[in-house]
Design an enzyme around this catalytic site. Sequence first.
Site, PDB file in Angstrom:
ATOM      1  N   LYS A 157      15.928  48.427  28.714  1.00 57.25           N
ATOM      2  CA  LYS A 157      16.182  47.990  30.093  1.00 57.25           C
ATOM      3  C   LYS A 157      16.959  46.701  30.024  1.00 57.25           C
ATOM      4  CE  LYS A 157      15.085  49.387  34.288  1.00 57.25           C
ATOM      5  NZ  LYS A 157      14.763  50.755  34.703  1.00 57.25           N
TER       6      LYS A 157
HETATM    7  N1  GLU Z   1      17.121  53.239  36.090  1.00 54.90           N
HETATM    8  C1  GLU Z   1      16.652  54.591  35.972  1.00 54.90           C
HETATM    9  C2  GLU Z   1      15.200  54.621  35.526  1.00 54.90           C
HETATM   10  O1  GLU Z   1      14.472  53.659  35.665  1.00 54.90           O
HETATM   11  C3  GLU Z   1      17.575  55.456  35.121  1.00 54.90           C
HETATM   12  C4  GLU Z   1      17.775  55.006  33.726  1.00 54.90           C
HETATM   13  C5  GLU Z   1      18.846  55.810  32.961  1.00 54.90           C
HETATM   14  O2  GLU Z   1      19.360  56.760  33.500  1.00 54.90           O
HETATM   15  O3  GLU Z   1      19.114  55.436  31.830  1.00 54.90           O
HETATM   16  O4  GLU Z   1      14.710  55.631  35.089  1.00 54.90           O
END
Ligand code: GLU
Length: 414
Positions: free
Chosen positions: A104
């Site tokens: 993240k």
């Molecule tokens: N931000 C989204 C999540 O929390 C998608 C993450 C992604 O597609 O890599 O799952």
Amino acid sequence: MSASFFEEVLMTLDNANRHLNLPQGIFQRLRLPRRSLIVSVPVQMDNGGVEFFTGYRVQYDFARGPAKGGIRYHPRVTLDEITALAALMTWKCAVVDIPFGGAKGGVACDTTIMSRDEIKRLTRRYTYEIGILIGPEIDIPAPDMYTDEQVMAWMMDTYSMMKGYSVPGVVTGKPICLGGSLGRNRATSSGLVTTVIEALKVLNMSIDNLTVSVLGFGKVGFHAAKILYDLGAKVIGVADSKGAIYNPQGLNIDEVAKHKSQFDSVQGYKEAENLTVDELLSIESDVLIPAALEAQIHKGNVDKIKTKIVAEGANNPVTIEADEVLNSKGVFMLPGVLANAGGVVVSYFEWVQDLQRFFWNEQEIDDRLNTIMRRAFKEVLAISQEKKIDMRTAATVLGVKRVAEAVTIRGLYP
Ligand code: GLU
């Protein structure tokens, strides 16, 4: 003092480990992020001055494949929050069994008071700063709160300029013309609705006239409300950061969306009553979809909730304490690591399509997404029933078990 977000995630991991009994070394590995990068991001502001923003990228684990996870722009972004979300991404990718680890990223900033050019310069410099860690084989960012297709396009361009050639697979959630995938925009919501439909089957309930409340009317909340509305459910309440609206006869979601784009809030929509978010929480509904920030449902407001199913569109919008209360009341919980995994599943499809330079049609994407979401739901439910544990612990058991297997079989280096 209440637990930090990462401490909450570790508590869920500890609960899961009571049913997994992992060897000490493996368990310890999973309680620590693999890599955390903190960067300071200087941005030339429109007024001529330079401001410094703090950015992060945490790669929690990549035993199962490249790290994967979104980037959020929000004033409350901290290392603790990003680490927690990176851990959740790790379990999430494993729950749906796609070959990624978890990561993240984020920048502490308030995009609501920044110009588009400032956001562009911030994005480019942040991408450059974390450029040492990302790439299609290493770590693939995606959108999250307050980041969108345009931000992904700038990230892809910055990384490609650094390399000297176009690298579409470095980020997902891109515009279609840059190698984005059909269906990515509503993927989180469509996966979420699939898990809600599976839960309805378990509870012998039908979607016709199902009453639904949605907290958050951003990308996830809007599409979830819209898909359910199109399927015949009655979306009786929606909330955004400014307040909530309620109509017991059901809201016309297309009209609410028009109102929101015009007035920047759902409040004031003519065919509904204005409520506070807490008032909306007290109104009975069959399904509640928290799709905004984490910790929206906590021990202070959980007692008000009268619903049969809670489907987490956001990541951990329900705190552990609130989760226990809801479970004890017999609410069917769909935890985020399962319910909102559709976004990263279609991100996986986008990455595969980019690497192959070969694109699929919308039907193929929807079918594959549905198959994966249904399979994951059934696997989590089976663990929950077999071990007589709640759905959040069951999903964590499934995800952590898969990660631990990969860590174990790879062995310790050197
Ligand atoms: N931000 C989204 C999540 O929390 C998608 C993450 C992604 O597609 O890599 O799952």
